[in-house]
Design a protein around this motif. Sequence first.
Motif, PDB file in Angstrom:
ATOM      1  N   UNK A 116       0.846  -1.283   0.176  1.00  0.00           N
ATOM      2  CA  UNK A 116      -0.005  -0.011   0.075  1.00  0.00           C
ATOM      3  C   UNK A 116       1.078   1.351   0.117  1.00  0.00           C
ATOM      4  N   UNK A 152      -3.549  15.373  -1.977  1.00  0.00           N
ATOM      5  CA  UNK A 152      -4.600  15.859  -1.554  1.00  0.00           C
ATOM      6  C   UNK A 152      -5.428  15.398  -0.462  1.00  0.00           C
ATOM      7  N   UNK A 161      -9.522  14.619   0.657  1.00  0.00           N
ATOM      8  CA  UNK A 161     -10.842  14.673   0.350  1.00  0.00           C
ATOM      9  C   UNK A 161     -11.606  14.403   1.584  1.00  0.00           C
ATOM     10  N   UNK A 195      -9.864  11.021   3.396  1.00  0.00           N
ATOM     11  CA  UNK A 195      -9.124  10.219   2.494  1.00  0.00           C
ATOM     12  C   UNK A 195      -7.793  11.311   2.148  1.00  0.00           C
ATOM     13  N   UNK A 199      -4.695   9.335  -8.896  1.00  0.00           N
ATOM     14  CA  UNK A 199      -4.352   9.301  -7.436  1.00  0.00           C
ATOM     15  C   UNK A 199      -4.378   8.267  -6.731  1.00  0.00           C
ATOM     16  N   UNK A 225      -5.150   6.332  -3.245  1.00  0.00           N
ATOM     17  CA  UNK A 225      -5.827   6.753  -2.155  1.00  0.00           C
ATOM     18  C   UNK A 225      -5.498   5.918  -0.811  1.00  0.00           C
ATOM     19  N   UNK A 226      -5.442   6.642   0.301  1.00  0.00           N
ATOM     20  CA  UNK A 226      -5.486   5.679   1.653  1.00  0.00           C
ATOM     21  C   UNK A 226      -6.804   5.242   1.913  1.00  0.00           C
ATOM     22  N   UNK A 227      -6.817   4.542   3.055  1.00  0.00           N
ATOM     23  CA  UNK A 227      -8.061   3.838   3.318  1.00  0.00           C
ATOM     24  C   UNK A 227      -8.999   4.755   3.958  1.00  0.00           C
TER      25      UNK A 227
END
Lengths: 114, 111
Positions: A2, A34, A36, A89, A102, A104-106
């Motif tokens: 990840x 970023x 979100x 996120x 992009x 994304x993290x969890x």
Amino acid sequence: DQQVKQNSPSLSVQEGRISILNCDYTNSMFDYFLWYKKYPAEGPTFLISISSIKDKNEDGRFTVFLNKSAKHLSLHIVPSQPGDSAVYFCAASAPDTNAGKSTFGDGTTLTVKP
Amino acid sequence: NAGVTQTPKFRILKIGQSMTLQCTQDMNHNYMYWYRQDPGMGLKLIYYSVGAGITDKGEVPNGYNVSRSTTEDFPLRLELAAPSQTSVYFCASSKGQETQYFGPGTRLLVL
């Protein structure tokens, strides 16, 4: 593997206090980051971003800090409000040759208690 | 200016059925994306497109297909639905490396 990690699944803070959400990344090619925000049953919406040439970006109550050497960024919300309760996120992207994609993290679920 | 719209909002499919998730954007963005979000997880990229007629695989493309005949539309096709495809699907668009604008999502349940 990840590439973007948000190690805290949840965070609870009192209204008026500071919320600090953390994010780590492993890919040194990432140069744009970023945050979100996502409410239930809605799509994510952009909150704030930072380029790798900066170490801080501020927008009202929201500030994002970037530590490139540690490959770490954080989002500070001051003061926290109940309406800030949402999933946050972290996302990272490489230069434009990567088609704007992009990673994304969890997500971290923030709960702000009145 | 509606941004990114997705239909349907919710759908139940039986195993083996097929369906198309619709996505339309009115911001004249070249880049479009399809993600899935499983419970407690982040967004996983399924397919993306850098312009009309150009598509490419993302992280989790198996079981899906896309097309991009116009700048505005980017439908996602599921063939032979499986329970593992139960998820929430988000479409997004962007001008480039900056902000992605997301639709409201389609919740899919495969039984």
